[in-house]
Design a protein around this motif. Structure first.
Motif, PDB file in Angstrom:
ATOM      1  N   GLN A 154      -0.719   2.170  -6.367  1.00 50.78           N
ATOM      2  CA  GLN A 154      -2.027   2.801  -6.201  1.00 50.78           C
ATOM      3  C   GLN A 154      -3.033   2.347  -7.246  1.00 50.78           C
ATOM      4  O   GLN A 154      -4.228   2.260  -6.962  1.00 50.78           O
TER       5      GLN A 154
ATOM      6  N   ASP B  63       0.847  -1.183   0.000  1.00 54.33           N
ATOM      7  CA  ASP B  63       0.000   0.000   0.000  1.00 54.33           C
ATOM      8  C   ASP B  63       0.890   1.243   0.000  1.00 54.33           C
ATOM      9  O   ASP B  63       1.120   1.869   1.032  1.00 54.33           O
ATOM     10  N   ASP B  64       1.419   1.546  -1.186  1.00 52.34           N
ATOM     11  CA  ASP B  64       2.286   2.714  -1.343  1.00 52.34           C
ATOM     12  C   ASP B  64       2.048   3.331  -2.722  1.00 52.34           C
ATOM     13  O   ASP B  64       1.216   2.850  -3.489  1.00 52.34           O
ATOM     14  N   ALA B  65       2.762   4.367  -3.036  1.00 52.81           N
ATOM     15  CA  ALA B  65       2.559   5.113  -4.277  1.00 52.81           C
ATOM     16  C   ALA B  65       2.748   4.256  -5.529  1.00 52.81           C
ATOM     17  O   ALA B  65       2.072   4.465  -6.539  1.00 52.81           O
TER      18      ALA B  65
END
Length: 155
Positions: free
Chosen positions: A102, A97-99
């Protein structure tokens, strides 16, 4: 249109960069830290890998190849460090759950969950762990039948 890969529209520069950063970066880090770790017999060296290290990914061939190379280097490093008492830990994960992820739908691994799993693996003395549903299921299927897993994961 087909996804880029090794033979179709493969960006050799991007593939080379992925290998340089991921695999050779790990090799340089291991060389730099091995003498320091060897003096700490209860030490540990840990790396977080994408589960694509197990089966590749036709759409991201360079990244998957770099992860597989890194896994192989980690296994070799484990053998080298065994006599010093230093543990080498592989942490497999699916999308985090990071950039970078997305655009992908859940499930994703939250950073806090990843950190907790790393601490648990270290406390339990494990050399390999999977974090999140995607990684656990991929490892289970890969251990059951690697060739079938590869066929089923590629479009």
């Amino acid at each position: 249109m087909c996804a880029p890969g090794v033979s179709r529209d493969g960006n050799l520069l991007a593939q080379h960069r992925a290998l340089e950063v991921s695999a050779m970066g790990l090799a340089r880090l291991a060389q730099a830290t091995a003498p320091i770790l060897a003096g700490r017999p209860n030490g540990a060296f840990l790396d977080v890998l994408s589960v694509t290290a197990l089966a590749g990914d036709a759409g991201h061939a360079g990244f998957a190849a770099a992860e597989a190379a890194r896994l192989s280097l980690l296994q070799s490093f484990r053998h080298e460090m065994r006599s010093t008492g230093v543990r080498v830990l592989e942490v497999f994960t699916g999308p985090t759950d990071d950039a970078d992820y997305q655009a992908l739908p859940p499930p994703k691994v939250a950073p806090a969950r990843l950190a907790a799993a790393v601490l648990d693996a270290l406390a339990q003395g494990r050399e390999q762990t999977c974090v999140g549903e995607v990684a656990r299921e991929a490892m289970r299927r890969w251990l059951d039948d690697p060739a079938l897993f590869v066929r089923e994961t590629q479009p």
